[in-house]
Design a protein around this motif. Structure first.
Motif, PDB file in Angstrom:
ATOM      1  N   VAL A  92      10.686  29.486  18.386  1.00  0.00           N
ATOM      2  CA  VAL A  92      11.217  28.943  16.928  1.00  0.00           C
ATOM      3  C   VAL A  92      12.178  29.864  16.597  1.00  0.00           C
ATOM      4  CG1 VAL A  92      10.157  28.239  14.607  1.00  0.00           C
ATOM      5  CG2 VAL A  92       8.748  28.281  16.746  1.00  0.00           C
ATOM      6  N   HIS A  93      13.140  29.280  15.530  1.00  0.00           N
ATOM      7  CA  HIS A  93      14.317  29.745  14.880  1.00  0.00           C
ATOM      8  C   HIS A  93      13.872  30.967  14.108  1.00  0.00           C
ATOM      9  CE1 HIS A  93      17.824  27.592  16.271  1.00  0.00           C
ATOM     10  NE2 HIS A  93      17.038  26.386  16.212  1.00  0.00           N
ATOM     11  N   TRP A  94      14.416  32.073  14.128  1.00  0.00           N
ATOM     12  CA  TRP A  94      14.268  32.983  12.949  1.00  0.00           C
ATOM     13  C   TRP A  94      15.821  33.265  12.469  1.00  0.00           C
ATOM     14  CZ3 TRP A  94      12.849  38.691  14.178  1.00  0.00           C
ATOM     15  CH2 TRP A  94      12.699  39.558  13.299  1.00  0.00           C
ATOM     16  N   ASN A  95      15.865  32.580  11.292  1.00  0.00           N
ATOM     17  CA  ASN A  95      17.359  32.995  10.641  1.00  0.00           C
ATOM     18  C   ASN A  95      17.517  34.308  10.141  1.00  0.00           C
ATOM     19  OD1 ASN A  95      18.143  30.318  11.287  1.00  0.00           O
ATOM     20  ND2 ASN A  95      17.226  29.369   9.597  1.00  0.00           N
ATOM     21  N   ARG A  96      18.509  34.960  10.324  1.00  0.00           N
ATOM     22  CA  ARG A  96      18.563  36.317   9.807  1.00  0.00           C
ATOM     23  C   ARG A  96      17.549  37.491  10.335  1.00  0.00           C
ATOM     24  NH1 ARG A  96      19.270  32.967   5.581  1.00  0.00           N
ATOM     25  NH2 ARG A  96      17.118  33.512   4.608  1.00  0.00           N
TER      26      ARG A  96
ATOM     27  N   ALA B  35       9.415  40.653  11.872  1.00  0.00           N
ATOM     28  CA  ALA B  35       9.163  39.605  13.122  1.00  0.00           C
ATOM     29  C   ALA B  35       7.612  38.925  12.781  1.00  0.00           C
ATOM     30  CB  ALA B  35       9.428  39.849  14.346  1.00  0.00           C
ATOM     31  N   LEU B  36       6.581  39.924  12.546  1.00  0.00           N
ATOM     32  CA  LEU B  36       5.519  39.585  12.345  1.00  0.00           C
ATOM     33  C   LEU B  36       5.188  38.781  10.958  1.00  0.00           C
ATOM     34  CD1 LEU B  36       2.443  40.003  12.581  1.00  0.00           C
ATOM     35  CD2 LEU B  36       2.418  41.964  11.491  1.00  0.00           C
ATOM     36  N   ASP B  37       5.833  39.075   9.851  1.00  0.00           N
ATOM     37  CA  ASP B  37       5.757  38.259   8.583  1.00  0.00           C
ATOM     38  C   ASP B  37       6.267  36.986   8.987  1.00  0.00           C
ATOM     39  OD1 ASP B  37       4.861  40.670   7.634  1.00  0.00           O
ATOM     40  OD2 ASP B  37       6.878  41.305   6.592  1.00  0.00           O
ATOM     41  N   HIS B  38       7.472  36.628   9.573  1.00  0.00           N
ATOM     42  CA  HIS B  38       7.856  35.230   9.843  1.00  0.00           C
ATOM     43  C   HIS B  38       7.053  34.771  10.759  1.00  0.00           C
ATOM     44  CE1 HIS B  38      10.950  32.167  10.171  1.00  0.00           C
ATOM     45  NE2 HIS B  38      10.936  32.358  11.370  1.00  0.00           N
TER      46      HIS B  38
ATOM     47  N   LEU C 145       4.839  31.113  10.488  1.00  0.00           N
ATOM     48  CA  LEU C 145       4.718  29.894  11.407  1.00  0.00           C
ATOM     49  C   LEU C 145       3.468  29.521  12.140  1.00  0.00           C
ATOM     50  CD1 LEU C 145       7.855  31.172  13.593  1.00  0.00           C
ATOM     51  CD2 LEU C 145       7.973  29.479  11.686  1.00  0.00           C
ATOM     52  N   ALA C 146       2.731  30.739  12.371  1.00  0.00           N
ATOM     53  CA  ALA C 146       1.428  30.266  12.995  1.00  0.00           C
ATOM     54  C   ALA C 146       0.586  29.566  12.096  1.00  0.00           C
ATOM     55  CB  ALA C 146       0.819  31.679  13.463  1.00  0.00           C
ATOM     56  N   THR C 147       0.758  30.024  10.881  1.00  0.00           N
ATOM     57  CA  THR C 147       0.193  29.043   9.906  1.00  0.00           C
ATOM     58  C   THR C 147       0.079  27.625   9.765  1.00  0.00           C
ATOM     59  OG1 THR C 147      -0.166  31.202   8.289  1.00  0.00           O
ATOM     60  CG2 THR C 147      -0.695  29.045   7.543  1.00  0.00           C
TER      61      THR C 147
ATOM     62  N   GLY D  14      15.900  38.850  18.491  1.00  0.00           N
ATOM     63  CA  GLY D  14      16.127  38.692  17.060  1.00  0.00           C
ATOM     64  C   GLY D  14      16.509  37.475  16.457  1.00  0.00           C
ATOM     65  N   ALA D  15      16.748  36.198  17.532  1.00  0.00           N
ATOM     66  CA  ALA D  15      17.190  35.147  16.871  1.00  0.00           C
ATOM     67  C   ALA D  15      16.073  34.075  16.968  1.00  0.00           C
ATOM     68  CB  ALA D  15      18.280  34.589  18.034  1.00  0.00           C
ATOM     69  N   THR D  16      15.030  34.185  17.780  1.00  0.00           N
ATOM     70  CA  THR D  16      13.672  33.473  17.776  1.00  0.00           C
ATOM     71  C   THR D  16      12.523  34.240  17.744  1.00  0.00           C
ATOM     72  OG1 THR D  16      14.083  33.144  20.434  1.00  0.00           O
ATOM     73  CG2 THR D  16      15.064  31.449  18.961  1.00  0.00           C
ATOM     74  N   VAL D  17      11.391  33.390  17.516  1.00  0.00           N
ATOM     75  CA  VAL D  17      10.110  34.090  17.580  1.00  0.00           C
ATOM     76  C   VAL D  17       9.611  33.382  18.737  1.00  0.00           C
ATOM     77  CG1 VAL D  17       7.900  34.126  16.548  1.00  0.00           C
ATOM     78  CG2 VAL D  17       9.754  34.679  15.358  1.00  0.00           C
ATOM     79  N   ALA D  18       8.874  34.210  19.500  1.00  0.00           N
ATOM     80  CA  ALA D  18       8.329  33.704  20.692  1.00  0.00           C
ATOM     81  C   ALA D  18       6.899  33.692  20.638  1.00  0.00           C
ATOM     82  CB  ALA D  18       8.636  34.729  21.975  1.00  0.00           C
ATOM     83  N   LEU D  19       6.070  32.512  20.783  1.00  0.00           N
ATOM     84  CA  LEU D  19       4.833  32.225  20.509  1.00  0.00           C
ATOM     85  C   LEU D  19       4.033  31.692  21.854  1.00  0.00           C
ATOM     86  CD1 LEU D  19       4.894  30.376  16.995  1.00  0.00           C
ATOM     87  CD2 LEU D  19       4.802  32.676  17.490  1.00  0.00           C
ATOM     88  N   ALA D  20       3.062  32.263  22.485  1.00  0.00           N
ATOM     89  CA  ALA D  20       2.352  31.852  23.392  1.00  0.00           C
ATOM     90  C   ALA D  20       0.881  31.313  22.832  1.00  0.00           C
ATOM     91  CB  ALA D  20       1.796  33.022  24.203  1.00  0.00           C
ATOM     92  N   VAL D  21       0.806  30.095  23.087  1.00  0.00           N
ATOM     93  CA  VAL D  21      -0.220  29.336  22.405  1.00  0.00           C
ATOM     94  C   VAL D  21      -1.284  28.942  23.528  1.00  0.00           C
ATOM     95  CG1 VAL D  21      -0.939  27.081  21.482  1.00  0.00           C
ATOM     96  CG2 VAL D  21       1.526  27.876  20.680  1.00  0.00           C
ATOM     97  N   ARG D  22      -2.323  29.392  23.357  1.00  0.00           N
ATOM     98  CA  ARG D  22      -3.628  29.470  24.355  1.00  0.00           C
ATOM     99  C   ARG D  22      -4.746  28.547  23.763  1.00  0.00           C
ATOM    100  NH1 ARG D  22      -3.788  35.833  25.471  1.00  0.00           N
ATOM    101  NH2 ARG D  22      -5.290  35.511  23.759  1.00  0.00           N
TER     102      ARG D  22
END
Length: 470
Positions: free
Chosen positions: A134-138, A147-150, A154-156, A181-189
């Motif tokens: 997912v995009h992480w602008n700035r 990154a955790l805050d952003h 997204l997870a919510t 620094g450009a995207t957030v990586a999420l592993a959905v299980r």
């Protein structure tokens, strides 16, 4: 030959599965490769040259900017995370396999040897989760707390529409470089068997067909909020240890410099679980649901716990060698695959023994060297080192990969296409197909491997490495 479906669009609103699952993610590539092999097709259409191939010799800032632009074209927007439907992703996954009855099924953690095992068994492989970006602008490589805050926001959004999944966020500049620094990586299980998997098992398995569940048993420190979202700094695939992500660690400073960050800004959040399962683990609810389904329907359930990826890679390579020899072949020609560079159908067609390296880190390459040193010699060894696209002190150099090829008695081949621009270049999956198509034919394929024989081979070949088969 019919092609695998590229998308599955439902009648209601939302994103198609092929739009959600991260391009180039391990699970996505393995499903595609396995489905093609079961159709008698190779991976020639998987992956295309990326714009990064033009920037191999460019200055680091230029190359990092090009990488960020490339990932930006395929990553989801933050708003799109609310449109993710994990059930639709499951339907897209099972739809890739031919519609017929199967003698077994392999589920669980993503691993290239699992795909080869499934193909030898003549069965599909279904992952216990999937990855998305997912995009992480700035965003910033060196700001894990930001990154955790952003990622929590997204997870919510994602969890609001998918209560039966767990979202693991991974912030790892050592394995993703500037993309961190450009995207957030999420592993959905999945925390249970998705409905599409249940229908697949009920409708497409032979009566009494066994189910094999693979667990990646590696652990990593993490922060878990207890509400379906967890966060880890670094990952086992980085080739580093958790301590290497401490602000004072020399390895971290090298990684951050290469990714365009600054170690002075690195302040990771406090972990709450010192040793939790890493991002490719299987949720206990998924395991429990598989046990309940098999117990209710009379299908045997077998589990394989993998302490590190090399254990399964070595066991499956030994399994293939024995299986090929029982089919009248030599079993003396080895291909060492890496990451996304694999092609199960071409391996079968040529009668090769496959050994899969998770990535190009020194630990993974050292493991194949140790396995080769203790194995009966191979007459030929072909090596396909996937360039990771990043610089890291944990990576194996080309001389180490050449040493792996050197175990071949008559043929020793390190693919030049992979070596060109290593480690910062990018090579598509189809490169493995192009290389393996040059191997001579060795048909017919041996008779399908039975589950009982596979389990015996895994016990014999993996027990000394900690592989637990039950």
């Amino acid at each position: 030959m019919p092609k695998v479906p590229v998308g599955l669009t439902a009648a209601d609103a939302g994103l198609a599965g092929d739009r959600v699952v991260a391009v180039g993610s391990t699970a996505r590539v393995l499903v595609a490769a396995t489905a093609r092999a079961l159709r008698g097709d190779d991976c020639a259409d998987l992956g295309h040259p990326t714009p990064l191939s033009r920037f191999t010799g460019a200055p680091e800032p230029v190359r990092r900017a090009a990488a960020a632009r490339a990932v930006g074209r395929v990553a989801l927007t933050p708003a799109q995370t609310a449109e993710v439907d994990a059930e639709r992703v499951a339907r897209w996954i099972v739809a890739q396999y031919p519609h017929r009855r199967w003698p077994a099924v392999v589920l669980g953690s993503p691993h290239g040897a699992a795909a080869h095992l499934a193909v030898a068994l003549g069965t599909p492989w279904l992952p216990a989760g999937f990855e998305l970006t997912v995009h992480w602008n700035r965003g910033a490589v060196d700001r894990p707390q930001a990154a955790l805050d952003h990622g929590a926001a997204l997870a919510t959004r994602l969890l609001a529409g998918n209560p039966d999944v767990h979202v693991r966020q991974v912030h790892c500049p050592a394995s993703r470089g500037a993309l961190t620094g450009a995207t957030v990586a999420l592993a959905v299980r999945w925390r249970t068997l998705p409905a599409a998997y249940r229908r697949f098992l009920a409708d497409r398995l032979d009566p009494g067909a066994p189910v094999l569940l693979l667990h990646d048993a590696r652990t990593w420190p993490l922060l878990d909020d207890g509400r379906g979202h967890s966060f880890q700094v670094g990952c086992p695939a980085s080739g580093l240890d958790p301590v290497d992500f401490h602000p004072d660690a020399p390895a971290l400073r090298q990684v951050l410099r290469a990714a365009g960050g600054d170690g002075r800004h690195w302040t990771p959040p406090q972990v709450t679980t010192p040793q939790g399962d890493a991002e490719h683990g299987v949720e206990s609810g998924f395991d429990q649901a598989a046990q309940e389904w098999t117990g209710r329907t009379g299908h045997p359930l077998h589990r394989v716990r993998v302490p590190h990826p090399d254990a399964l890679s070595a066991a499956v390579a030994d399994l293939y060698r024995g299986w090929l020899r029982r089919g009248g072949k030599t079993g003396n020609r080895l291909v060492v695959e890496c990451g996304r560079l694999l092609d199960p159908w071409q391996v079968l067609r040529a009668g090769l023994v496959p050994y899969w390296c998770e990535n190009a880190t020194r630990r993974r390459v050292e493991a194949v060297e140790w396995w080769l040193a203790s194995s009966e010699p191979f007459s030929s060894v072909d090596v396909l080192p996937e360039p990771p696209g990043v610089r890291s002190p944990a990576l194996a150099g080309l001389p180490q990969w050449l040493a792996v090829a050197g175990f071949g008695r008559r043929r020793r081949a390190l693919d030049r296409g992979c070596a060109r621009g290593y480690p910062v270049s990018s090579v598509p999956t189809r490169r493995a197909t192009e290389v393996l198509r040059n191997q001579p034919y060795d048909l017919p394929v041996p008779p399908r491997l039975g589950m009982a024989d596979a389990l015996d081979a895994l016990r014999a070949g993996g027990s000394h490495q900690g592989l637990l088969v039950s």
